[in-house]
Design an enzyme around this catalytic site. Structure first.
Site, PDB file in Angstrom:
ATOM      1  CG  LEU A 214      -2.001  -0.948   1.419  1.00  0.00           C
ATOM      2  CD1 LEU A 214      -2.474  -0.984   2.856  1.00  0.00           C
ATOM      3  CD2 LEU A 214      -3.143  -0.536   0.504  1.00  0.00           C
ATOM      4  CG  HIS A 215       2.735   3.181  -3.089  1.00  0.00           C
ATOM      5  ND1 HIS A 215       2.357   2.053  -3.752  1.00  0.00           N
ATOM      6  CD2 HIS A 215       2.967   4.116  -4.039  1.00  0.00           C
ATOM      7  CE1 HIS A 215       2.379   2.277  -5.052  1.00  0.00           C
ATOM      8  NE2 HIS A 215       2.736   3.539  -5.258  1.00  0.00           N
ATOM      9  NE  ARG A 216      -1.364   3.650  -6.704  1.00  0.00           N
ATOM     10  CZ  ARG A 216      -0.406   3.928  -7.563  1.00  0.00           C
ATOM     11  NH1 ARG A 216       0.106   5.124  -7.618  1.00  0.00           N
ATOM     12  NH2 ARG A 216       0.050   3.017  -8.376  1.00  0.00           N
TER      13      ARG A 216
END
Ligand code: UD1
Length: 368
Positions: A214-216
């Site tokens: 997850l990095h958005r």
């Protein structure tokens, strides 16, 4: 590197997924050797990603030569980062102009260098052009649309991407369906995938764990939302370890969360060969990255996208991917199917055959 005065083309790379996409293009260029039309190449790293974990180890593992130029852009807001890359690339172009600039993907470096090059009358070829999510909340969608609106040549991964470009009025003679260079890198390196140090440390075995990334900004910038999402994932995966290689953006938010689920295992961002080993042997991957959905499709690993849209619809229509967003019901039902071994097998999209970079280089010789 193989830089000589003239002629030469620029290859631009700024972030982790860019490095994966340019490696096979560079190798194909080197195989072809210098030519009258292209000459040599100059590798320009923008410095958008600068940590060893997000940058250096990708150069080493994927056998990418040291950049000829580093624009040292670093982090910042969207505008700061884009402006700093534009300014530095423009300065480079003032000193020496390439025959063309090759940009890849949809990151701020892609947009910034395209803008600088076109205003300096340097033709731009965009690799992975034409993909669209329709989600204007993501900086990447804006980067894609603007980059494609001013690029000269378009190398597309799918027929749908070509259709999107045609619809937007791009010159159809300049759109080339070549396939996916990310899959070139995967096929070249698959036999070298190797377990990360965490493999033994956490008693991992094939199919006894899941991978999450997850990095958005929409998933990680609000720590309450991030915490809720991780709770949902980990409770739906009860009985399995959930391995989470943490991106620096996400790490800052995780530090705010007091108690993380017991089956969540945080590990450092992984180098390419170790990350893909983890994905290849996972029961499933849950991600908000686009590139990982393509790699999961290529390796037939079940994949759940933690977003409501995708710019890579083929990974859903043909591949192993499904869009679940943050919907608990969809996530739980999909995971139940995966745990029962009833997930779709998936097929490989056309021309994702490991030869896309060779097609690109052959076309570049014709075009330039
Ligand atoms: C960028 C891309 C995204 C891509 C991702 C891959 C844009 C708009 N986004 O997002 O499309 O999927 O890269 O990782 O271009 N940081 C470090 N070390 C680094 C790089 C970044 O610590 O080497 C930290 C910085 O503090 C920064 C944050 O990570 O604020 C985000 O980095 P940035 O490059 O702005 O965007 P990404 O989230 O990585």
């Amino acid at each position: 590197m193989s830089f000589s005065r003239e002629p030469f083309i620029d290859i631009i790379a700024g972030t982790r997924p860019n490095f994966v996409k340019i490696a096979p293009i560079i190798h194909a260029l080197e195989k072809y050797g210098p030519s009258k039309s292209i000459g040599n190449y100059r590798l320009v790293s923008t410095g958008q990603h600068y940590d060893k974990a997000l940058c250096g180890c990708f150069f080493e593992q994927l056998d990418i030569p040291q950049p000829d130029e580093n624009l040292m852009a670093g982090s910042g807001t969207q505008a700061e980062q884009t402006a700093s890359i534009m300014t530095a690339y423009e300065e480079l172009l003032f000193n020496e102009k390439p025959t063309a600039s090759i940009v890849v993907g949809d990151v701020n470096s892609t947009l910034a260098c395209t803008l600088a090059a076109r205003k300096m009358h340097v033709p731009v070829a965009h690799v992975e052009a034409g993909i669209r999510s329709g989600d204007w909340g993501m900086p990447e969608e804006i980067n894609r649309v603007v980059t494609d609106s001013i690029s000269n040549y378009f190398f597309v991964t799918t027929k749908q991407a070509a259709k999107n470009l045609n619809k937007s009025g791009a010159n159809s003679d300049h759109i080339h369906f070549v396939g996916n260079t990310m899959i070139d890198t995967l096929r070249t390196n698959e036999s070298r995938f190797s377990p990360p140090v965490e493999w033994d440390e956490f008693n991992l075995n094939a199919k006894n764990y899941l991978v999450v990334t997850l990095h958005r900004p929409s998933n990680v910038d609000d720590f309450y939302e991030l915490s809720k999402l991780l709770e949902t994932i980990c409770s739906a995966c009860a009985g399995y370890k959930v391995i989470f290689p943490v991106h620096p953006r996400t790490l800052r938010q995780l530090a705010e969360i007091e108690a993380l689920p017991a089956n969540l295992v945080l590990i450092n961002p992984q180098p390419y060969l170790q990350f893909n080993y983890l994905v290849k042997h996972a029961l499933a991957v849950l991600t908000d990255s686009g590139g990982i959905t393509e790699e999961a499709t290529a390796m037939s690993v079940p994949c759940l996208t933690l977003r409501d849209t995708t710019e890579r619809p083929e990974t859903v229509e043909l591949g192993t991917n499904a869009l679940v967003g943050k919907c608990e019901e969809k996530l739980t039902q999909s995971l139940k199917k995966i745990f029962k071994g009833k997930w779709k097998q998936g097929q490989l999209p056309e021309k994702w055959d490991g030869k896309s970079s060779e097609r690109i280089v052959a076309l570049l010789h014709d075009i330039l």
